[in-house]
Design a protein around this motif. Structure first.
Motif, mmCIF file in Angstrom:
data_model
loop_
_atom_site.group_PDB
_atom_site.id
_atom_site.type_symbol
_atom_site.label_atom_id
_atom_site.label_comp_id
_atom_site.label_asym_id
_atom_site.label_seq_id
_atom_site.Cartn_x
_atom_site.Cartn_y
_atom_site.Cartn_z
ATOM 1 N N PRO A 96 11.514 6.439 6.262
ATOM 2 C CA PRO A 96 10.371 5.673 5.755
ATOM 3 C C PRO A 96 9.056 6.260 6.237
ATOM 4 O O PRO A 96 9.003 6.853 7.324
ATOM 5 C CB PRO A 96 10.586 4.272 6.334
ATOM 6 C CG PRO A 96 11.581 4.426 7.425
ATOM 7 C CD PRO A 96 12.327 5.700 7.224
ATOM 8 N N SER A 97 8.003 6.082 5.433
ATOM 9 C CA SER A 97 6.699 6.611 5.845
ATOM 10 C C SER A 97 6.126 5.726 6.959
ATOM 11 O O SER A 97 5.484 6.216 7.878
ATOM 12 C CB SER A 97 5.737 6.642 4.652
ATOM 13 O OG SER A 97 5.636 5.345 4.085
ATOM 14 N N THR A 98 6.362 4.412 6.861
ATOM 15 C CA THR A 98 5.867 3.463 7.878
ATOM 16 C C THR A 98 6.928 2.405 8.133
ATOM 17 O O THR A 98 7.570 1.936 7.181
ATOM 18 C CB THR A 98 4.579 2.761 7.377
ATOM 19 O OG1 THR A 98 3.569 3.747 7.171
ATOM 20 C CG2 THR A 98 4.066 1.745 8.392
ATOM 21 N N LEU A 99 7.094 2.048 9.401
ATOM 22 C CA LEU A 99 7.946 0.897 9.729
ATOM 23 C C LEU A 99 7.037 -0.313 9.874
ATOM 24 O O LEU A 99 6.073 -0.278 10.649
ATOM 25 C CB LEU A 99 8.700 1.131 11.036
ATOM 26 C CG LEU A 99 9.832 2.149 11.002
ATOM 27 C CD1 LEU A 99 10.562 2.155 12.341
ATOM 28 C CD2 LEU A 99 10.818 1.822 9.882
ATOM 29 N N VAL A 100 7.337 -1.363 9.158
ATOM 30 C CA VAL A 100 6.538 -2.588 9.210
ATOM 31 C C VAL A 100 7.312 -3.588 10.067
ATOM 32 O O VAL A 100 8.260 -4.240 9.602
ATOM 33 C CB VAL A 100 6.289 -3.136 7.789
ATOM 34 C CG1 VAL A 100 5.378 -4.357 7.855
ATOM 35 C CG2 VAL A 100 5.681 -2.061 6.905
ATOM 36 N N ASP A 101 6.919 -3.657 11.316
ATOM 37 C CA ASP A 101 7.659 -4.457 12.312
ATOM 38 C C ASP A 101 7.328 -5.943 12.145
ATOM 39 O O ASP A 101 6.178 -6.359 12.319
ATOM 40 C CB ASP A 101 7.239 -3.957 13.712
ATOM 41 C CG ASP A 101 8.065 -4.585 14.814
ATOM 42 O OD1 ASP A 101 8.791 -5.561 14.537
ATOM 43 O OD2 ASP A 101 7.972 -4.098 15.964
ATOM 44 N N ALA A 151 0.821 -1.218 0.000
ATOM 45 C CA ALA A 151 0.000 0.000 0.000
ATOM 46 C C ALA A 151 0.857 1.271 0.000
ATOM 47 O O ALA A 151 0.396 2.330 -0.414
ATOM 48 C CB ALA A 151 -0.930 -0.012 1.213
ATOM 49 N N GLU A 152 2.098 1.159 0.474
ATOM 50 C CA GLU A 152 2.925 2.373 0.627
ATOM 51 C C GLU A 152 4.324 2.129 0.092
ATOM 52 O O GLU A 152 5.072 1.313 0.657
ATOM 53 C CB GLU A 152 3.094 2.687 2.120
ATOM 54 C CG GLU A 152 1.948 3.411 2.745
ATOM 55 C CD GLU A 152 2.289 3.711 4.191
ATOM 56 O OE1 GLU A 152 3.318 4.359 4.439
ATOM 57 O OE2 GLU A 152 1.531 3.247 5.061
ATOM 58 N N ALA A 153 4.702 2.853 -0.932
ATOM 59 C CA ALA A 153 6.045 2.673 -1.496
ATOM 60 C C ALA A 153 7.126 3.053 -0.478
ATOM 61 O O ALA A 153 8.244 2.543 -0.519
ATOM 62 C CB ALA A 153 6.179 3.512 -2.749
ATOM 63 N N GLY A 154 6.767 3.953 0.447
ATOM 64 C CA GLY A 154 7.775 4.425 1.409
ATOM 65 C C GLY A 154 7.852 3.595 2.681
ATOM 66 O O GLY A 154 8.574 3.961 3.613
ATOM 67 N N ALA A 155 7.116 2.486 2.742
ATOM 68 C CA ALA A 155 7.165 1.658 3.961
ATOM 69 C C ALA A 155 8.416 0.788 3.944
ATOM 70 O O ALA A 155 8.895 0.401 2.885
ATOM 71 C CB ALA A 155 5.917 0.776 4.042
ATOM 72 N N LYS A 156 8.934 0.478 5.139
ATOM 73 C CA LYS A 156 10.173 -0.296 5.242
ATOM 74 C C LYS A 156 10.041 -1.346 6.335
ATOM 75 O O LYS A 156 9.443 -1.087 7.385
ATOM 76 C CB LYS A 156 11.313 0.664 5.597
ATOM 77 C CG LYS A 156 12.605 0.308 4.902
ATOM 78 C CD LYS A 156 13.591 1.435 5.000
ATOM 79 C CE LYS A 156 14.948 1.062 4.447
ATOM 80 N NZ LYS A 156 15.013 0.144 3.347
ATOM 81 N N VAL A 157 10.629 -2.503 6.081
ATOM 82 C CA VAL A 157 10.612 -3.586 7.072
ATOM 83 C C VAL A 157 11.533 -3.242 8.245
ATOM 84 O O VAL A 157 12.635 -2.734 8.052
ATOM 85 C CB VAL A 157 11.104 -4.893 6.399
ATOM 86 C CG1 VAL A 157 11.370 -5.976 7.430
ATOM 87 C CG2 VAL A 157 10.088 -5.371 5.365
ATOM 88 N N LEU A 158 11.048 -3.536 9.448
ATOM 89 C CA LEU A 158 11.877 -3.414 10.657
ATOM 90 C C LEU A 158 12.053 -4.815 11.242
ATOM 91 O O LEU A 158 11.077 -5.524 11.490
ATOM 92 C CB LEU A 158 11.173 -2.524 11.681
ATOM 93 C CG LEU A 158 11.829 -2.442 13.068
ATOM 94 C CD1 LEU A 158 13.121 -1.631 13.006
ATOM 95 C CD2 LEU A 158 10.881 -1.813 14.093
ATOM 96 N N ALA A 159 13.317 -5.226 11.459
ATOM 97 C CA ALA A 159 13.573 -6.530 12.100
ATOM 98 C C ALA A 159 14.167 -6.244 13.478
ATOM 99 O O ALA A 159 13.443 -5.876 14.406
ATOM 100 C CB ALA A 159 14.477 -7.377 11.215
ATOM 101 N N GLY A 160 15.492 -6.337 13.631
ATOM 102 C CA GLY A 160 16.100 -6.054 14.939
ATOM 103 C C GLY A 160 16.320 -4.576 15.185
ATOM 104 O O GLY A 160 16.563 -4.150 16.314
#
Ligand code: FAD
Length: 291
Positions: free
Chosen positions: A47-52, A23-32
Motif C-alpha cells: 500500500p502507498s499509505t497505511l491508515v491506522d 485521496a489515495e487509491a493505494g491507501a489501506k486500513v490498518l487495524a491490529g
C-alpha cells in the motif's frame, strides 16, 4: 524481507481516515496488523499509505442487546472472548474466538479486521455467516449495512471498493430453544484450522429437531451455510441421528486439497466435526429449552 516503503497516516476521526483513503487509491486500513503486516513483510501487499484506525475514537465497544451483538472495528479478539454479555446473547462468538490464533495475536488482532480480511480459514467470517450477520460500512457518502452474502466475494476478497471503513460487525442473537457448538482440527493449537465446524440446532416446542445449520472453515473459497435439517427433522433430540447429518454435510461441501490436507480428508473431517458438534449443540438447546 522488509516491507516496501509506505507512508503512515494517524487519523483522529473516521472522517479524517476516509479523507486519506479518498485521496489515495493505494491507501489501506490498518487495524491490529496481524494479517496485514505479515503480507507487507513478505511484499505480498504494497500500500502507498497505511491508515491506522487505532486512534479513531468510538470503535472499541462491544454492545450486547436482545437483538444481537455489535462489535466495533477496534475490538480485539481477546476482548470479545472475555465479554460474558456477548457470549450469553450469541454463544458462538466466544466459542469461535477461543480458536482464533494464539493469545498474543488475539490481544492485537481485531474481529472486524478478521472479517474484512475475508480469509476462508478464519473463524469469524464463518460465524458471521452462520449467525446471518452483517457489517456497517462507512464511506464518504454515508453508512450502509452489508449482509454477509454480499460481503464475501472470494478468498481474501470482499465486495468493498473505494474508500471504505468497516465500523462494526453485527451478529444476531441466538434464537430461542437453540444451541450452538464450534470445533476445529489444527496441526497445533492456535494454528489456522485444517477444518472447522460451527453449528446451530433449534428445537420445536416438543423438543424435536426443527432446524440444523452448519458452516465450515478452510473448506470453501467463501463462507457458506448448509441446511442439514432434512437429515434429522422432527426427530426427538435425544434420539436424533447426528451421523446422518454428518453424512449429508459431506455431500454438500466441495473442499480443495492443499499442502495441509487432501480434499478427501477435509470432507471426512466435515462429517466427523458435524456429528460431534451437533450432539453438543443439541444438548445445549435442550438445556436452554428446559431453563
Ligand atoms: C501466526 C498467526 C496465526 C493466525 N491464526 C489465525 C486463526 O487461526 N484464525 C484467524 O481467524 N485468524 C488468524 N490470524 C489472523 C488474525 O486473526 C488477525 O487478527 C485478523 O485476521 C486480522 O485482524 P487485524 O485487526 O489484525 O487486521 P489487519 O491485519 O490490520 O488488516 C487485515 C486486512 O483487513 C483490512 N481491514 C482491517 N480492519 C478493517 C476495517 N475496519 N475496515 C476495512 N478494512 C479493514 C486491512 O486493510 C487488511 O487488508 C493469525 C495471524 C497470525 C500472524
Amino acid at each position: 524481507m522488509k516491507p516496501a516503503p509506505f507512508r503512515y497516516a494517524d487519523p483522529r476521526s473516521l472522517d479524517e481516515a476516509l479523507d486519506v483513503l479518498s485521496a489515495e487509491a493505494g491507501a489501506k486500513v490498518l487495524a491490529g496488523g496481524q494479517s496485514l503486516l505479515p503480507l507487507l513483510a513478505m511484499r505480498l501487499a504494497a500500500p502507498s499509505t497505511l491508515v491506522d484506525l487505532n486512534r479513531v475514537p468510538g470503535l472499541d465497544a462491544v454492545e450486547a442487546t436482545g437483538d444481537g451483538v455489535r462489535v466495533g472495528a477496534l475490538v480485539r479478539h481477546a476482548h470479545l472472548l472475555r465479554d460474558t454479555a456477548a457470549a450469553r446473547v450469541q454463544p458462538l462468538l466466544a466459542r469461535a474466538t477461543a480458536n482464533v490464533a494464539h493469545p498474543a495475536i488475539r490481544n492485537r488482532g481485531t474481529t472486524v479486521g478478521s472479517i474484512a480480511h475475508a480469509d476462508p480459514s478464519g473463524e469469524m467470517t464463518s460465524v458471521l455467516a452462520l449467525t446471518d450477520g452483517s457489517v456497517t460500512v462507512a464511506t464518504p457518502g454515508g453508512r450502509e449495512t452489508v449482509g454477509w452474502r454480499d460481503l464475501f466475494v472470494g478468498p481474501l476478497e470482499t465486495s468493498l471498493s473505494g474508500p471504505s471503513v468497516v465500523v462494526d460487525a453485527f451478529f444476531p442473537a441466538l434464537a430461542e430453544r437453540s444451541g450452538t457448538a464450534f470445533a476445529e482440527i489444527s496441526r497445533r493449537k492456535g494454528d489456522y484450522a485444517v477444518c472447522g465446524a460451527g453449528v446451530v440446532v433449534t428445537l420445536d416446542g416438543d423438543r424435536r429437531v426443527a432446524a440444523v445449520r452448519a458452516s465450515y472453515i478452510s473448506v470453501g473459497l467463501v463462507p457458506e451455510v448448509h441446511d442439514l435439517t432434512e437429515a434429522v427433522a422432527g426427530k426427538p433430540v435425544d434420539g436424533a441421528d447426528w451421523a446422518a447429518a454428518g453424512a449429508l454435510a459431506r455431500t454438500l461441501v466441495d473442499p480443495d486439497g492443499d499442502i495441509h490436507a487432501s480434499a478427501d480428508y477435509r470432507r471426512l473431517l466435515v462429517g466427523v466435526l458435524t456429528e460431534r458438534t451437533l450432539a453438543e449443540a443439541a444438548a445445549e438447546a435442550l438445556e436452554r429449552t428446559a431453563a
